[in-house]
Design a protein around this motif. Sequence first.
Motif, PDB file in Angstrom:
ATOM      1  N   TRP A  12     -18.290  -9.627  27.269  1.00 52.89           N
ATOM      2  CA  TRP A  12     -18.342  -8.525  26.311  1.00 52.89           C
ATOM      3  C   TRP A  12     -19.328  -8.836  25.195  1.00 52.89           C
ATOM      4  O   TRP A  12     -20.115  -7.978  24.796  1.00 52.89           O
ATOM      5  N   LYS A  14     -21.931 -10.876  25.293  1.00 58.56           N
ATOM      6  CA  LYS A  14     -23.307 -10.817  25.809  1.00 58.56           C
ATOM      7  C   LYS A  14     -23.774  -9.379  25.980  1.00 58.56           C
ATOM      8  O   LYS A  14     -24.908  -9.041  25.639  1.00 58.56           O
ATOM      9  N   ASP A  15     -22.896  -8.519  26.510  1.00 56.30           N
ATOM     10  CA  ASP A  15     -23.248  -7.108  26.648  1.00 56.30           C
ATOM     11  C   ASP A  15     -23.467  -6.459  25.273  1.00 56.30           C
ATOM     12  O   ASP A  15     -24.386  -5.668  25.082  1.00 56.30           O
ATOM     13  N   PHE A  16     -22.613  -6.808  24.332  1.00 51.50           N
ATOM     14  CA  PHE A  16     -22.710  -6.297  22.967  1.00 51.50           C
ATOM     15  C   PHE A  16     -24.044  -6.698  22.347  1.00 51.50           C
ATOM     16  O   PHE A  16     -24.730  -5.894  21.711  1.00 51.50           O
ATOM     17  N   ARG A  17     -24.425  -7.946  22.540  1.00 55.13           N
ATOM     18  CA  ARG A  17     -25.668  -8.458  21.975  1.00 55.13           C
ATOM     19  C   ARG A  17     -26.893  -7.811  22.634  1.00 55.13           C
ATOM     20  O   ARG A  17     -27.903  -7.559  21.983  1.00 55.13           O
ATOM     21  N   ALA A  18     -26.796  -7.537  23.930  1.00 53.62           N
ATOM     22  CA  ALA A  18     -27.939  -6.968  24.656  1.00 53.62           C
ATOM     23  C   ALA A  18     -28.090  -5.465  24.444  1.00 53.62           C
ATOM     24  O   ALA A  18     -29.176  -4.919  24.620  1.00 53.62           O
ATOM     25  N   ASP A  19     -27.024  -4.782  24.061  1.00 55.13           N
ATOM     26  CA  ASP A  19     -27.066  -3.336  23.891  1.00 55.13           C
ATOM     27  C   ASP A  19     -27.898  -2.991  22.657  1.00 55.13           C
ATOM     28  O   ASP A  19     -27.739  -3.585  21.600  1.00 55.13           O
ATOM     29  N   GLU A  20     -28.774  -2.006  22.801  1.00 54.93           N
ATOM     30  CA  GLU A  20     -29.656  -1.632  21.703  1.00 54.93           C
ATOM     31  C   GLU A  20     -29.410  -0.218  21.211  1.00 54.93           C
ATOM     32  O   GLU A  20     -30.251   0.362  20.527  1.00 54.93           O
ATOM     33  N   ASP A  21     -28.278   0.353  21.518  1.00 51.61           N
ATOM     34  CA  ASP A  21     -27.956   1.696  21.050  1.00 51.61           C
ATOM     35  C   ASP A  21     -27.551   1.657  19.581  1.00 51.61           C
ATOM     36  O   ASP A  21     -27.133   0.633  19.052  1.00 51.61           O
ATOM     37  N   VAL A  24     -23.963   0.461  18.412  1.00 43.06           N
ATOM     38  CA  VAL A  24     -23.687  -0.967  18.339  1.00 43.06           C
ATOM     39  C   VAL A  24     -23.687  -1.438  16.891  1.00 43.06           C
ATOM     40  O   VAL A  24     -22.899  -2.298  16.501  1.00 43.06           O
ATOM     41  N   THR A  25     -24.545  -0.852  16.069  1.00 35.83           N
ATOM     42  CA  THR A  25     -24.583  -1.211  14.656  1.00 35.83           C
ATOM     43  C   THR A  25     -23.243  -0.914  13.998  1.00 35.83           C
ATOM     44  O   THR A  25     -22.704  -1.733  13.247  1.00 35.83           O
ATOM     45  N   ASP A  27     -20.358  -0.693  15.549  1.00 33.62           N
ATOM     46  CA  ASP A  27     -19.401  -1.652  16.101  1.00 33.62           C
ATOM     47  C   ASP A  27     -19.523  -3.005  15.416  1.00 33.62           C
ATOM     48  O   ASP A  27     -18.527  -3.660  15.132  1.00 33.62           O
TER      49      ASP A  27
END
Length: 91
Positions: A12, A14-21, A24-25, A27
């Motif tokens: 989770w 790693k996915d959070f870190r890779a997401d650029e939407d 995410v900010t 979150d």
Amino acid sequence: MFEESISRSVRWFKDFRADEDGAVTTDFVVLTASVMMMGAAHVHDIATQSVVIADRVEDCLTEDIADLLVGGDPETYLANLQTAAEACSSR
């Protein structure tokens, strides 16, 4: 079960870190605020316990070690020091 939970958390993150939407900010702000609140909740416990430990050390120094004979023969001094150490460690 615990290892599965850890690996799920790592995935989770790693996915959070890779997401650029943009969401995410938001979150990240909520996650950071919750971590800070958990840390602030434990400050009181840590402060209280550190005072308790300091009081125990003070009691040991004033009651047990203060009774040692600084002058005199080394055998008596070492025996008194060992007795004080045992008394302090039992608190």
